[in-house]
Design an enzyme around this catalytic site. Structure first.
Site, mmCIF file in Angstrom:
data_model
loop_
_atom_site.group_PDB
_atom_site.id
_atom_site.type_symbol
_atom_site.label_atom_id
_atom_site.label_comp_id
_atom_site.label_asym_id
_atom_site.label_seq_id
_atom_site.Cartn_x
_atom_site.Cartn_y
_atom_site.Cartn_z
ATOM 1 C CE LYS A 186 0.613 1.207 4.529
ATOM 2 N NZ LYS A 186 0.762 2.643 5.171
ATOM 3 C CB THR A 243 -1.633 4.727 2.825
ATOM 4 O OG1 THR A 243 -1.835 3.928 3.800
ATOM 5 C CG2 THR A 243 -0.104 5.161 2.535
#
Length: 329
Positions: A186, A243
């Site tokens: 991620k 994120t």
């Protein structure tokens, strides 16, 4: 319970502040000057400004003494320092649970943190990974957060109930690989999302990028032994969305600044913090190629970071790929 948090960056400090509400906590920092400054000001001005350290939180530069009295050790150093810190404490944690919160693949080896732990810690050490969608500032402020502690050791999983409290929910999982892959990949995708938004490609492009990146993350996770359900949960989809979309993300900031034309060297210097996605991108790309896993978004990020490709050119190369079925069989 006595908790040792090793690493006084933003995340380590935030966890120490949160845990100190209910436990005896010692926060260890490598730099004695940083420790002295934190003790004097009751703040971590460099990494977590604006957050007051609670009086009951102990800050120390003595690693051996910090670990010696701990019932649980939480390693909050960056991935690049993970192996060295485990080696430093290995002879003290034969039966003490060791939990890590770093997110990335080890540079040069393409190994996940649990593989590094297997090579450095005693076989008897209970161990696991704590991960999930979380920004240090919000955890330190006591805002609601949900994390997952993954381990295949019952003693390590028991730590979840000890850390769990009203504003910090800690779920459990046995899929260590899936949790670690989600946490690592991620960060790379957040760079891609920052680039897309920095180029003003819009919300449609961002949604497509996140969805296709989740597919890449899942494919790699499957190849390494992770479980599909994990990538649909907190440490997969949840952490990816946070994120990729929130400006508090250092990795997203890298992407935004790359899109603005800044050099990677200047970006990292200005950030003043480690952006794990920068080093992890290369490891993920190499591992995917070795395993024959299709990860075009990760590969495009690597081309921008390490081969000098212009962000717009990299995006155009992705858009010009041959059409295919959304779900690969």
């Amino acid at each position: 319970m006595n908790i040792a948090v090793l690493g006084a960056g933003a995340w380590g400090t935030a966890l120490a502040v949160s845990f100190a509400k209910h436990h005896e906590v010692t926060l260890w920092a490598r730099n004695p000057a940083q420790v002295a400054a934190m003790q004097a000001s009751h703040t971590n001005t460099r990494y977590l400004p604006g957050v007051t350290l609670p009086e009951q939180l102990t800050v120390s530069a003595d690693l051996a003494a910090t670990v010696a009295v701990a019932d649980v050790v939480i390693v909050a150093t960056p991935s690049g320092a993970f192996r060295s810190i485990l080696k430093s404490i290995a002879d003290q944690v034969a039966y003490t649970p060791v939990i890590w919160v770093c997110k990335g693949f080890e540079a040069g080896t393409m190994k996940l943190p649990h593989q590094v732990a297997e090579e450095t810690l005693p076989a008897t050490t209970p161990r696991g990974v704590l991960s999930g969608p979380s920004f240090a500032q919000e955890v330190a402020a006591g805002l609601p957060t949900a994390l997952t502690l993954a381990s295949q050791n019952p003693a390590a999983l028991c730590v979840a109930s000890l850390l769990h409290e009203h504003h910090l929910r800690v779920y459990t999982s046995t899929d260590v690989i899936g949790v670690e892959v989600g946490g690592a990949v991620k960060n790379v995708i957040a760079i891609a999302a920052g680039i897309s938004d920095g180029l003003h490609f819009g919300y449609n492009a961002r949604a497509a990028l996140i969805a296709r990146s989740l597919a890449e993350m899942t494919r790699l996770g499957h190849a390494l032994g992770g479980q599909t359900e994990t990538f649909m949960g907190l440490t997969g989809m949840g952490d990816l969305i946070l994120t990729a979309m929130a400006d508090l993300s250092r990795n997203r900031q890298v992407g935004l600044r790359l899109a603005a034309g800044m050099s990677l060297e200047a970006i990292l210097r200005d950030l003043g913090h480690i952006a794990e996605g920068v080093t992890t991108a290369r490891e993920v790309d190499q591992l995917a190629q070795q395993l024959g896993v299709d990860m075009p978004i990760v590969h495009a990020v690597c081309q921008i970071l390490y081969q000098g490709m212009a962000p717009k050119t990299a995006v155009e190369s992705l858009l010009n790929r041959e059409p295919k079925a959304e779900v690969l069989q």
